[in-house]
Design a protein around this motif. Structure first.
Motif, PDB file in Angstrom:
ATOM      1  N   ALA B  96      -4.223   9.089  -3.308  1.00  0.00           N
ATOM      2  CA  ALA B  96      -2.798   9.049  -2.966  1.00  0.00           C
ATOM      3  C   ALA B  96      -2.592   9.405  -1.499  1.00  0.00           C
ATOM      4  CB  ALA B  96      -2.024  10.024  -3.866  1.00  0.00           C
ATOM      5  N   ILE B  97      -3.364  10.363  -1.018  1.00  0.00           N
ATOM      6  CA  ILE B  97      -3.243  10.786   0.388  1.00  0.00           C
ATOM      7  C   ILE B  97      -3.572   9.608   1.312  1.00  0.00           C
ATOM      8  CG2 ILE B  97      -4.241  12.287   2.169  1.00  0.00           C
ATOM      9  CD1 ILE B  97      -4.746  14.339  -0.208  1.00  0.00           C
ATOM     10  N   PHE B 298      -6.649  16.828   1.849  1.00  0.00           N
ATOM     11  CA  PHE B 298      -5.775  16.183   2.846  1.00  0.00           C
ATOM     12  C   PHE B 298      -6.439  16.215   4.214  1.00  0.00           C
ATOM     13  CE2 PHE B 298      -2.710  15.617   6.098  1.00  0.00           C
ATOM     14  CZ  PHE B 298      -1.760  14.733   5.588  1.00  0.00           C
ATOM     15  N   GLY B 299      -6.973  17.380   4.573  1.00  0.00           N
ATOM     16  CA  GLY B 299      -7.637  17.507   5.875  1.00  0.00           C
ATOM     17  C   GLY B 299      -8.796  16.535   6.003  1.00  0.00           C
ATOM     18  N   GLN B 418       0.169   5.094  -6.867  1.00  0.00           N
ATOM     19  CA  GLN B 418       0.898   3.854  -7.160  1.00  0.00           C
ATOM     20  C   GLN B 418       2.253   3.849  -6.465  1.00  0.00           C
ATOM     21  OE1 GLN B 418      -0.500   1.195  -8.743  1.00  0.00           O
ATOM     22  NE2 GLN B 418       1.325   0.204  -7.905  1.00  0.00           N
ATOM     23  N   ILE B 419       2.918   4.993  -6.453  1.00  0.00           N
ATOM     24  CA  ILE B 419       4.234   5.071  -5.795  1.00  0.00           C
ATOM     25  C   ILE B 419       4.081   4.755  -4.306  1.00  0.00           C
ATOM     26  CG2 ILE B 419       6.117   6.650  -5.149  1.00  0.00           C
ATOM     27  CD1 ILE B 419       5.487   8.085  -7.919  1.00  0.00           C
ATOM     28  N   ALA B 420       3.054   5.317  -3.689  1.00  0.00           N
ATOM     29  CA  ALA B 420       2.827   5.051  -2.260  1.00  0.00           C
ATOM     30  C   ALA B 420       2.507   3.576  -2.032  1.00  0.00           C
ATOM     31  CB  ALA B 420       1.700   5.935  -1.724  1.00  0.00           C
ATOM     32  N   LYS B 421       1.702   3.008  -2.939  1.00  0.00           N
ATOM     33  CA  LYS B 421       1.386   1.575  -2.828  1.00  0.00           C
ATOM     34  C   LYS B 421       2.655   0.733  -2.961  1.00  0.00           C
ATOM     35  CE  LYS B 421      -3.344   1.232  -4.664  1.00  0.00           C
ATOM     36  NZ  LYS B 421      -4.109   0.882  -5.865  1.00  0.00           N
ATOM     37  N   ASP B 422       3.499   1.080  -3.947  1.00  0.00           N
ATOM     38  CA  ASP B 422       4.753   0.341  -4.150  1.00  0.00           C
ATOM     39  C   ASP B 422       5.632   0.432  -2.909  1.00  0.00           C
ATOM     40  OD1 ASP B 422       3.860  -0.203  -6.651  1.00  0.00           O
ATOM     41  OD2 ASP B 422       5.223   1.155  -7.706  1.00  0.00           O
TER      42      ASP B 422
END
Lengths: 574, 434
Positions: B96-97, B298-299, B418-422
Motif C-alpha cells: 500500500a505504501i 515506510f522508511g 486497492q484504494i490507492a490503486k483506485d
C-alpha cells in the motif's frame, strides 16, 4: 497470440560466444528469442552497421537490499549529477517513474540506467537470507532487467556446525533449503567466518584462523561449501569475497584461496570458483605506508590457472558507497576515514556494513587502487576469466562503466588519468608500463559472454539462435573508429545505447527509455533426497525454536514476491 | 474450525510472528501468544467501531456513499489541489505504501510518514553518523548488557523483553535475564525501569549531555567530565561507561524519549557515535524502538522508491527532501497545504494545535479502518481492511527484518493498496478529461 518478429538489419555483430568478431549480418527475433529467420512482415530495425552485442550482464552488483541502507544514510547522493543523463534527479514522464541518485539510485533509475548502458541482466551479489524478502521487494520495483541474487552462507551457524561435525550431505541439503527459502541463485561467501567473529567485534585473520566458538577455519568453510555446491550441481560455482579484503599484503591470502580450489572438481561445465572484486584483494606491502600493487602476482597465478573466474571491482574516482557483508572491514573503514558507519548483523547468518567514501586521484592509495583493477584486466591474458565490474557502488557506480571501458581500451586515456598522479603513486603501480588495449571483442567477453558460462545461463550474454533476444546496438562503426584515440566517442556511445532490446522488445532508443517491461527473477531449486532433507530440517527446527526470532514458517520467501520467476532445477548427486 | 499458526501481529514494531489465531464463522474467537496490546487489536476488530461505509461530508455531516463515489470525490480533491499533503501510511502494508508513493508522484504531492512526530530524528541521525545495528536475534543470542534509553517496552512493546532482549535466552546467553545486565535511562521510573539492574534518572532534555559525558569516559577523557552531568554524578557516569566497555555485547535500545527530547536528532547522532567508540573496546549496536508496526517499512519503501525515507516532496516532479521544510507539520504550520490525504494515522490527535487547525480548514481525505479524531475534520472518509487480519502484505520489524502478514478472515472492505490503486486510476482519468 500474434507472433512478434523483428529483423535487425546490417548489425555489426560482436558475439564472442560464437566467435563472431564485428561481422555485419542480420539478426532475426521472434517472440523474444533469436531465431534463424523471420517472415517478411517482421518489424525492421536498421542497425546501419553499428556495433551490436548481446545485452550486458552485470554478474556482481549491489542493486537491491543493503543498497537501501546506502540510500538511507546518504540523501545527498540523490542529488548528485556527476554523470549527465545517468545520474541525478529526473521527473516522472509518461514512460518512466521519477529518478534520483548516483551511487545509490532509486530502484526505477537502476533499471532505466542499466538498460541505457545496454545491460539487461544483473546479479545482486549478497542476499542475507533472513532479510531476503527485502531483496525481492526491491527486485519487483527494478524495471526491465532480469535479476538473480546470491545468498550468504559464509558465517552461517548451521553451515559451520555441519562442516565442523563432518556432515556434508546435511550441509548440501541446508544450502538447497537456504537457496529455496531466499529464492537465491547461488552461494556467496564473504570473508568466510569473519561475519561470526564480528558478532564479538573481532575478525579472522586468514584462512586458518579458527572462527570463535565454532571450531572451524575459513578454509574449511570455503571447501565445505564448495563441495556442497558441486554436490547440488548448482549452475554457479561458489562466489567468494576473500578473507583479509582491503588489507595491504592480502594478495597472498587471495592466491592461497585460489590455489586451494584447484582440488575442487566442478560437476557442471563452469569454473570451480569465482573470486569477486579482486582489486580489493590484490594489495602488496605490509601497511598503508608501503602499500603497493599486488596485481602482477595475482595475475601471474591467474594466467597459469584454469579453474576459476574473477571480477575486477574497478575503482572510479569520486564519491562511492562501500557496502559489504564484511562487517569488520566496514568498521575499520569508518574509523580510518572518519566516516559515518552503518552496520547490520543478521542473527545466525552473517554481518554487514555500509560506509560512504570518496576515491581521489590525489591519494596515492586510491590512485594505486584505481590502477590495480586495470592492471588485472590487462595482465590476465584470457578475457574469459574476467568479468568487468566496479562492484557497484563499492568501487564506484555502474553508471561509470563506459568511462571505465575506455581505461581498458585506450592507453592514451590511461595516460591522461595517470598524468595527475604523484610520484609516490606511480612508484607503487605497474600500469604505466602496460600498453595492452582491449578490443571490442574482448570487452564483449568481459561484459556479457563470460557471464553466460559463469552462471550457466546459455540463453544469456550471446546472440545464438535460441537465446533471449536481449540486444544492445551502440552508435559505433567499428571500422571507422580507433578506440585507443577516440575514447570519448566510445564512452558516449556506451553511455546511451542506440537500441536496447529486452526479450525482443525495444526498451531503449537513442539513449531514451521506450518501454519498461517487467524482467524475470532466476532462482535455483536443488533437489535433495527426502531422508537427508528431513534430517536437516530437524536440525533447523531446533535453530528456529531456540535461536531465531522469526518462525520457520515465516522464513521462506513466498511466491508472491517473485512476479516473474524462473525456477532452475538441479538434481543433487548424493 | 481453522486455526492459523505463526500469524504476524500488526500492532507494534516488534511484529511478533508466533500468534495462533482461531477463526470461527469468519470471526476471530481465540488468540494465543499475543500481548495485551496485540490481543486488543485482534479482538478489537469486532469490538471497536469500524467505519462501516465510505462517507462524504455534505452540509457539515458525513453521509454514507458507495466506494466509487468516495474515490471520485477524493480524486477530485487531489486533482484540484496545488499542494497536497499525503500523510501516515505506517500502519499498513508496504504494498500500500508503494502505491501511496506512486499516487503522490502522479499528483505532485508531498508525502510524509508518522516518523515526522516519532523517529524522524533517528533517520537524520543516521544521515549524520550512520546506524550501527543488528537484527533482534543477535541481541537475543549475544547481548550481556541491554540499555533502554527513553523508552518503556513494558507498556509500548510488551513482548520485546521476553522475545528479543532482557529475558530472552539464546545461543551465548543461556541464562537469559540472569546472565545479562539491564540499564534503563529515563526521566521517570517507568515500569521498565523497575525491572532494571540499574536505573539512571536523567534530567529532562539532557540526553545529549549524558551521551557526550559517556563518550568522554569511553574515550579516556574522564578529566573533562564535571562532577554532575544531566543530574547524574560523575562516579555513576564512569561506572556506566565501564559497564559498556566491559560488556561482551551491548545494545542501546532508544525510544522517543531520545528522539523527541531537546537536541532531537543530535541525540541519535550522539548514540551512534557512542556505539562507534564502544566498538573500539567491545561489540555494541543500537536499535530504535519503532512504534507503528510498519513505520520501518515506510522508511524502507520510500527510500528505495524515492531515495529518501520521509518528507518527500514531488512538487518538482522528482523527489525533493528537506525535513524542516518538507515535513508534514512544516507544510501545515506554514498553512501551505491546500488538501490532505491521510491514511493509517491520526494527526487530528497527535499533531500540534496549529497544524490541526490548518488541517480543519482544508479538504481532508481519510483512509482508515476506524474512526478517530481525524475523522472529525475529514471531508471524504474511505474505510479500509485491517492489514494483518483482513489483508495480507509485507511489514518491516523495528530491526528492518521484513515479514509477510497473513490474511486471517474475509472482508468486504477494500485494502489500502486497492484504494490507492483506485485513486491513481481515477486521478489519471480526471487529468485526461481535463
Amino acid at each position: 497470440m500474434r507472433m512478434s518478429e523483428i529483423l535487425i538489419k546490417n548489425a555489426n555483430v560482436c558475439d564472442p560466444a560464437q566467435g563472431i568478431n564485428c561481422e555485419t549480418m542480420d539478426l532475426c527475433i521472434r517472440d523474444g528469442k533469436i531465431v534463424e529467420s523471420v517472415s517478411e512482415s517482421a518489424k525492421v530495425i536498421d542497425a546501419a552497421g553499428r556495433l551490436t552485442m548481446a545485452g550486458g550482464f552485470d554478474g556482481h552488483t549491489h542493486s537491491a537490499g543493503k543498497i537501501n541502507v546506502g540510500r538511507f544514510m546518504n540523501p545527498n547522493d540523490a542529488r548528485r549529477t556527476l554523470v549527465p543523463g545517468l545520474s541525478g534527479p529526473e521527473a516522472m514522464t509518461e514512460k518512466t517513474r521519477a529518478q534520483v541518485g548516483y551511487n545509490t539510485p532509486n530502484t526505477y533509475a537502476i533499471g532505466y540506467r542499466y538498460a541505457k548502458l545496454g545491460y539487461t541482466t544483473i546479479c545482486e551479489a549478497a542476499i542475507p537470507m533472513l532479510a531476503a524478502r527485502h531483496t525481492h521487494e526491491e527486485f519487483k520495483e527494478i524495471p526491465i532487467l532480469d535479476k538473480m541474487g546470491l545468498s550468504l552462507f559464509g558465517s552461517n551457524w548451521q553451515v559451520m556446525e555441519y562442516i565442523r561435525d563432518k556432515e556434508p550431505e546435511k550441509l548440501a541439503a541446508y544450502v538447497a533449503w537456504g537457496l529455496k527459502a531466499s529464492r537465491g541463485y547461488g552461494v556467496k561467501i564473504v570473508n568466510a567466518g569473519g561475519g561470526e567473529a564480528w558478532g564479538w567485534g573481532k575478525n579472522v585473520s586468514g584462512l586458518y584462523d579458527p572462527v570463535p566458538n565454532f571450531d572451524v577455519t575459513p578454509a574449511e568453510i570455503l571447501m565445505g561449501l564448495a563441495e556442497a555446491n558441486e554436490k547440488l550441481q548448482l549452475p554457479h560455482s561458489v562466489h567468494v569475497h576473500c578473507n583479509n579484503l582491503g588489507k595491504p599484503g592480502n594478495y597472498e591470502t587471495t592466491i592461497e584461496t585460489m590455489k586451494m580450489f584447484e582440488k575442487v572438481k566442478p560437476v557442471v561445465d563452469r569454473q570451480a570458483l569465482h573470486v569477486t572484486h579482486v582489486q580489493f584483494n590484490a594489495y602488496a606491502g605490509t601497511s598503508w605506508r608501503d602499500f603497493e600493487t599486488g596485481a602482477p602476482m595475482v595475475a601471474d597465478y591467474l594466467n597459469g590457472a584454469n579453474h576459476l573466474t574473477f571480477d575486477l571491482g574497478q575503482v572510479i574516482f569520486g564519491p562511492a558507497v562501500t557496502m559489504t557483508a564484511d562487517g569488520p572491514v566496514e568498521y575499520a573503514n569508518s574509523r580510518m576515514l572518519h566516516e559515518k558507519w552503518s552496520n547490520q548483523d543478521i542473527e545466525l547468518e552473517d554481518a554487514s556494513g555500509v560506509v560512504p567514501l570518496s576515491y581521489s586521484p590525489k591519494s596515492f592509495i586510491n590512485a594505486v587502487q584505481w590502477a590495480i583493477g586495470i592492471e588485472l584486466a590487462l595482465l590476465v591474458e584470457d578475457p574469459w576469466k574476467i568479468m568487468f565490474t566496479t562492484d557497484s557502488p563499492n568501487g564506484g557506480s555502474f553508471v561509470n562503466y563506459p568511462e571505465a571501458f575506455t581505461y581498458l581500451m585506450s592507453a592514451k586515456k590511461r595516460e591522461q588519468v595517470i598524468s595527475g598522479f604523484g610520484k609516490m603513486a606511480l612508484d607503487r603501480m605497474v600500469l604505466p608500463g602496460l600498453d595492452r588495449e582491449l578490443s571490442f571483442y574482448e570487452l564483449a567477453i568481459m561484459t556479457r559472454s563470460m557471464q553466460s558460462k559463469m552462471y550457466s545461463r546459455p540463453e544469456k550474454g550471446n546472440l545464438k539462435v535460441g537465446s533471449d533476444a536481449d540486444v544492445a546496438i551502440y552508435d559505433i562503426i567499428t571500422s571507422d573508429i580507433d578506440p585507443s584515440v577516440e575514447h570519448e566517442k566510445v564512452k558516449q556511445a556506451f553511455s546511451g545505447a542506440a537500441y536496447t532490446l529486452k526479450d525482443g522488445k525495444v526498451v531503449v532508443k537513442d539513449g531514451k527509455i521506450e518501454a519498461t517491461p517487467m524482467g524475470r527473477t532466476y532462482w535455483v531449486n536443488a533437489k535433495v533426497p527426502a531422508d537427508i532433507d528431513s534430517a536437516m530440517n530437524k536440525d533447523t527446527d531446533i535453530k528456529f525454536k531456540k535461536y531465531y526470532t522469526v518462525s520457520k514458517s515465516n522464513y521462506m520467501v513466498e511466491d508472491s514476491y517473485l512476479p516473474n520467476p524462473v525456477e532452475i532445477s538441479t538434481e543433487g548427486e548424493f | 474450525m481453522p486455526v492459523i499458526k505463526d500469524a504476524v501481529c500488526s500492532l507494534c514494531g516488534s511484529l511478533c510472528d508466533d500468534i495462533t489465531v482461531t477463526v470461527e464463522d469468519n470471526k476471530i474467537t481465540k488468540i494465543e501468544n499475543a500481548c495485551i496490546l496485540g490481543h486488543s487489536k485482534f479482538v478489537g476488530m469486532f469490538e471497536h467501531d469500524r467505519i462501516e461505509n465510505p462517507m462524504i461530508r455534505k452540509d457539515g455531516e458525513l453521509v454514507p456513499v458507495p466506494y466509487e463515489e468516495a474515490i471520485e470525490a477524493a480524486a477530485k480533491i487531489l486533482v484540484n489541489s496545488r499542494r497536497t499533503l499525503s500523510y501516515g501510511w505506517c500502519s499498513t502494508s508496504c504494498e500500500a505504501i508503494a502505491k501511496a508513493i506512486q499516487l503522490a508522484e502522479e499528483t505532485g504531492s508531498l508525502i510524509d510518514s508518522t516518523a515526522n512526530v516519532c523517529h524522524g530524528p533517528s533517520a537524520l541521525a543516521a544521515q549524520e553518523k550512520g546506524s550501527p545495528g543488528a537484527s533482534l536475534g543477535v541481541i537475543k543470542n549475544r547481548a550481556d548488557l541491554i540499555v533502554f534509553w527513553g523508552c518503556n517496552p513494558v507498556h509500548a512493546h510488551p513482548r520485546h523483553m521476553s522475545r528479543y532482549s532482557s529475558f530472552s535466552k539464546g545461543f551465548f546467553s543461556t541464562k537469559g535475564r540472569k546472565g545479562r545486565k539491564m540499564v534503563v535511562i529515563d526521566v521517570r521510573k517507568t515500569d521498565t525501569a523497575k525491572l532494571a539492574d540499574k536505573y539512571v534518572e536523567i534530567e529532562q532534555g539532557s540526553d545529549l549531555l549524558l551521551i557526550t559525558a559517556l563518550r568522554s569516559a569511553v574515550n579516556g577523557h574522564e578529566d573533562v567530565i564535571p562532577e554532575t552531568v544531566a543530574g547524574i554524578s560523575k562516579e555513576e557516569i564512569l561506572e556506566l561507561a565501564e559497564n559498556l566497555k566491559n560488556a561482551q555485547f551491548s545494545c542501546i535500545f532508544f525510544g522517543m524519549g531520545v528522539t523527541q527530547s531537546r537536541s532531537k536528532y543530535k541525540n541519535g547522532d550522539g548514540v551512534s557515535s557512542l556505539i562507534s567508540d564502544l566498538n573500539q573496546h567491545t561489540k555494541s549496536v543500537m536499535i530504535g524502538m519503532r512504534g507503528h508496526y510498519n513505520v520501518t517499512g515506510f522508511g524502507q519503501v520510500a527510500t528505495w522508491e524515492t531515495g529518501f525515507p520521509m518528507a518527500i516532496d514531488f512538487a518538482r516532479g522528482f523527489p525533493y527532501y528537506n525535513p524542516g521544510e518538507t515535513g508534514a507539520n512544516d507544510v501545515l504550520v506554514r498553512e501551505e497545504a491546500d488538501a490532505a490525504i491521510i491514511s493509517a494515522a491520526d494527526p487530528g490527535a497527535h499533531f500540534p494545535q496549529k497544524a490541526v487547525r490548518h488541517l480543519a480548514k482544508i479538504p481532508v481525505i481519510q483512509i482508515d479502518p476506524y474512526a478517530n479524531p481525524t475523522t472529525e475534520i475529514a471531508d471524504v472518509v474511505i474505510p479500509a481492511a485491517v492489514v494483518g487480519i483482513e489483508a495480507e502484505g509485507t511489514a518491516y520489524r523495528m530491526d528492518a527484518i521484513p515479514l509477510r502478514m497473513k490474511k486471517l478472515i474475509d472482508t468486504e472492505f477494500k485494502t489500502d493498496e486497492q484504494i490507492a490503486k483506485d485513486l491513481i486510476a481515477k486521478v489519471r482519468e480526471l487529468k485526461e478529461g481535463a
